[in-house]
Design a protein around this motif. Structure first.
Motif, PDB file in Angstrom:
ATOM      1  N   LEU A  16       0.826  -1.211   0.000  1.00 56.58           N
ATOM      2  CA  LEU A  16       0.000   0.000   0.000  1.00 56.58           C
ATOM      3  C   LEU A  16       0.860   1.262   0.000  1.00 56.58           C
ATOM      4  O   LEU A  16       0.550   2.242  -0.694  1.00 56.58           O
ATOM      5  N   ALA A  17       1.956   1.238   0.773  1.00 56.09           N
ATOM      6  CA  ALA A  17       2.841   2.403   0.798  1.00 56.09           C
ATOM      7  C   ALA A  17       3.494   2.621  -0.571  1.00 56.09           C
ATOM      8  O   ALA A  17       3.582   3.755  -1.055  1.00 56.09           O
ATOM      9  N   PHE A  47       4.372  21.732  -3.671  1.00 50.53           N
ATOM     10  CA  PHE A  47       4.695  20.485  -4.369  1.00 50.53           C
ATOM     11  C   PHE A  47       5.928  19.820  -3.754  1.00 50.53           C
ATOM     12  O   PHE A  47       5.937  18.616  -3.505  1.00 50.53           O
ATOM     13  N   LEU A  48       6.978  20.590  -3.478  1.00 52.66           N
ATOM     14  CA  LEU A  48       8.194  20.039  -2.862  1.00 52.66           C
ATOM     15  C   LEU A  48       7.909  19.513  -1.454  1.00 52.66           C
ATOM     16  O   LEU A  48       8.450  18.477  -1.050  1.00 52.66           O
ATOM     17  N   ALA A  49       7.061  20.206  -0.704  1.00 53.91           N
ATOM     18  CA  ALA A  49       6.687  19.726   0.637  1.00 53.91           C
ATOM     19  C   ALA A  49       5.925  18.407   0.536  1.00 53.91           C
ATOM     20  O   ALA A  49       6.161  17.475   1.323  1.00 53.91           O
ATOM     21  N   ALA A  50       5.020  18.287  -0.451  1.00 52.13           N
ATOM     22  CA  ALA A  50       4.267  17.038  -0.629  1.00 52.13           C
ATOM     23  C   ALA A  50       5.203  15.895  -1.003  1.00 52.13           C
ATOM     24  O   ALA A  50       5.068  14.771  -0.488  1.00 52.13           O
ATOM     25  N   ILE A  51       6.169  16.170  -1.876  1.00 51.31           N
ATOM     26  CA  ILE A  51       7.134  15.131  -2.254  1.00 51.31           C
ATOM     27  C   ILE A  51       7.959  14.704  -1.036  1.00 51.31           C
ATOM     28  O   ILE A  51       8.202  13.529  -0.817  1.00 51.31           O
ATOM     29  N   MET A  54       5.850  12.506   1.201  1.00 54.85           N
ATOM     30  CA  MET A  54       5.703  11.162   0.622  1.00 54.85           C
ATOM     31  C   MET A  54       6.977  10.345   0.821  1.00 54.85           C
ATOM     32  O   MET A  54       6.916   9.155   1.148  1.00 54.85           O
ATOM     33  N   PHE A  55       8.120  10.973   0.653  1.00 50.53           N
ATOM     34  CA  PHE A  55       9.392  10.277   0.828  1.00 50.53           C
ATOM     35  C   PHE A  55       9.585   9.836   2.279  1.00 50.53           C
ATOM     36  O   PHE A  55       9.927   8.688   2.553  1.00 50.53           O
ATOM     37  N   VAL A  56       9.331  10.751   3.214  1.00 50.60           N
ATOM     38  CA  VAL A  56       9.443  10.412   4.640  1.00 50.60           C
ATOM     39  C   VAL A  56       8.428   9.330   5.002  1.00 50.60           C
ATOM     40  O   VAL A  56       8.729   8.404   5.764  1.00 50.60           O
ATOM     41  N   GLY A  57       7.218   9.416   4.447  1.00 50.55           N
ATOM     42  CA  GLY A  57       6.211   8.381   4.701  1.00 50.55           C
ATOM     43  C   GLY A  57       6.651   7.015   4.196  1.00 50.55           C
ATOM     44  O   GLY A  57       6.430   6.000   4.855  1.00 50.55           O
ATOM     45  N   MET A  58       7.288   6.977   3.032  1.00 46.50           N
ATOM     46  CA  MET A  58       7.783   5.705   2.491  1.00 46.50           C
ATOM     47  C   MET A  58       8.884   5.129   3.378  1.00 46.50           C
ATOM     48  O   MET A  58       8.902   3.930   3.662  1.00 46.50           O
TER      49      MET A  58
END
Length: 196
Positions: A16-17, A47-51, A54-58
């Protein structure tokens, strides 16, 4: 090979991740630019904050879903390699003293471990003392844990091509025999041993 070592719940969580991360990447690189050619434009900081999120979440998902379970701790227990024990009994009477030596040798059971299977000659044995001679015929490290009826012993990790011994006294009942390397038990390295 890594996916085989994970439990089903961990596979679903990581899947899911990965799907969320890949989906986000595909949407912002293929679909959004079709409708908004200037994307991200003035929204670049968002956009950079969202990326970044997402990276930290992964990374957090990999850390959470990839950590070892409690079964790995059982594999860390050290065992001694013995082939038998000797007991000495001294009996004293009023006229003479006699010493009797008895040997309570354990029965040897050959065990072979491969990815992801444990091979025992029999899964039903009579009660008694057993020395499991465990040989790793696989390509990755394994161990062997015997758990049940008050017994919870295991070998240290066994490298491919190596052998270790585990001596246990087994009373009548059922025992779980498995490899405690994370994910191996769930992948099929788990047997039920019945002692009569």
């Amino acid at each position: 090979m890594l996916l085989l070592a994970l439990s089903t719940g961990h596979k679903i969580g990581l899947g899911l991740a990965v799907a969320a991360f890949a989906g986000f990447s595909l949407i912002v690189s293929i679909l959004v630019p079709r409708w908004r050619p200037q994307f991200p434009g003035r929204g670049l900081p968002v956009f950079l904050a969202a990326i970044g999120l997402m990276f930290v979440g992964m990374l957090a998902a990999v850390e959470f879903f990839g950590k070892e379970g409690g079964e790995a701790k059982a594999g860390a227990e050290a065992t001694t390699e013995t082939t038998g024990t000797t007991a000495t009994t001294t009996t004293t009477t009023t006229s003479t003293t006699s010493t009797t030596s008895t040997s309570a040798a354990s029965t040897t059971v050959d065990v072979s471990e491969v990815e992801f299977k444990i091979k025992l000659p029999k899964t039903t044995l009579p009660a008694g003392s057993y020395t499991f001679d465990v040989r790793n015929d696989g390509k990755v490290p394994h161990d062997l844990v015997v758990k049940g009826e008050g017994v919870d012993k295991g070998t240290p990790l066994i490298n491919p091509g190596q052998s270790k011994s585990l001596t246990v006294d087994l009373k009548p009942g059922t025992y779980d025999v498995y490899c405690s390397v994370p994910g191996h038990k769930q992948a099929g390295m788990d047997l039920t041993l019945t002692i009569t």
